[in-house]
Every structure is written in C-alpha cells, then in structure tokens.
Design a protein around this motif. Structure first.
Motif, PDB file in Angstrom:
ATOM      1  N   TYR A 161       1.294   5.328  10.299  1.00 25.07           N
ATOM      2  CA  TYR A 161       0.757   4.338   9.355  1.00 25.07           C
ATOM      3  C   TYR A 161       0.169   3.149  10.115  1.00 25.07           C
ATOM      4  N   THR A 169      -2.967   4.115  11.993  1.00 25.74           N
ATOM      5  CA  THR A 169      -4.110   4.354  11.098  1.00 25.74           C
ATOM      6  C   THR A 169      -4.700   3.060  10.560  1.00 25.74           C
ATOM      7  N   HIS A 170      -3.849   2.134  10.170  1.00 26.78           N
ATOM      8  CA  HIS A 170      -4.342   0.943   9.464  1.00 26.78           C
ATOM      9  C   HIS A 170      -4.395  -0.334  10.289  1.00 26.78           C
ATOM     10  N   ARG A 215       0.852  -1.189   0.000  1.00 30.15           N
ATOM     11  CA  ARG A 215       0.000   0.000   0.000  1.00 30.15           C
ATOM     12  C   ARG A 215       0.885   1.234   0.000  1.00 30.15           C
ATOM     13  N   SER A 254       1.691   5.030   0.824  1.00 27.79           N
ATOM     14  CA  SER A 254       1.236   5.961   1.847  1.00 27.79           C
ATOM     15  C   SER A 254       2.327   6.989   2.115  1.00 27.79           C
ATOM     16  N   ASP A 255       1.919   8.210   2.362  1.00 23.97           N
ATOM     17  CA  ASP A 255       2.852   9.261   2.751  1.00 23.97           C
ATOM     18  C   ASP A 255       3.076   9.300   4.257  1.00 23.97           C
ATOM     19  N   LEU A 256       2.366   8.444   5.008  1.00 21.41           N
ATOM     20  CA  LEU A 256       2.498   8.414   6.460  1.00 21.41           C
ATOM     21  C   LEU A 256       3.840   7.829   6.875  1.00 21.41           C
ATOM     22  N   LYS A 257       4.372   8.324   7.984  1.00 17.27           N
ATOM     23  CA  LYS A 257       5.562   7.742   8.603  1.00 17.27           C
ATOM     24  C   LYS A 257       5.139   6.422   9.251  1.00 17.27           C
TER      25      LYS A 257
END
Length: 104
Positions: free
Chosen positions: A93, A96-97, A84, A86-89
């Motif tokens: 991440y 969130t998921h 996936r 994602s721009d999240l660190k």
C-alpha cells in the motif's frame, strides 16, 4: 465553527509540473477560513490557479476539503486526513501510494 460562522478547512489540490523533467505531480494542502467545505474549495481553487500561473505548472482541478475539528490552530493540529479502502497489505500500500521511489 466559530461565532462568526467560519471554520478552518484544509484543502488538498493537485498539480503537474509540466516544465520539469519527468513532469512530477505535486499535492499541496492549504488552510482556509470559510463558511463551508464548498467555499473553502472555491477559495483554494482561486489560489491554486494563481499558484499554477505563477509557477508555470498545470492545475489539475482536483480538490479535497477537510474540516478541522478545532477552531484554534496550534502545534500538532490535524489539517488533513483521508481514509482510503484498499485490499493491499501495508508495505505494498505504501509503495503504491506514497513511497514509489520517485518522490522529490
């Protein structure tokens, strides 16, 4: 793929437990011998409808298939993988998921 034209597939289906408090979502990964990913999804879909009916849950009609690279299932065989973007660190991440604090 084996000589019989069948391979192993992991299929992830998603459900909602509407008869429980907070109506949690469930992700199940099941293994199937099939001629293609599409056939594995079809087989998993049939099983998912039965699972939903038998457990009083909602089948969300979402499935993702993964072709196993090995014909022989052994300890440690990878049965599903998903990439996936994602721009999240990393920590946000996961929060969130995966690690929302609401897992059962």
């Amino acid at each position: 793929m084996t000589d019989d034209g069948l391979g192993w597939y992991g299929v992830r289906c998603v459900f909602r437990w509407t008869n429980h408090a907070n109506q949690p979502y469930e992700e199940r990964i099941t293994l199937w011998r099939a001629a293609s990913a599409a056939q594995a999804v079809e087989l998993a879909g049939r099983e998912a409808r039965d699972y939903a009916r038998d457990n009083g849950v909602e089948h969300l009609r979402f499935a993702q298939a993964y072709a196993l690279s090995e014909d022989r299932i052994t300890q440690g065989t990878e049965v599903f993988s998903l990439l996936r973007d994602s721009d999240l660190k990393p920590e946000p991440y996961l929060d969130t998921h995966f690690d929302t604090g609401k897992e059962h």
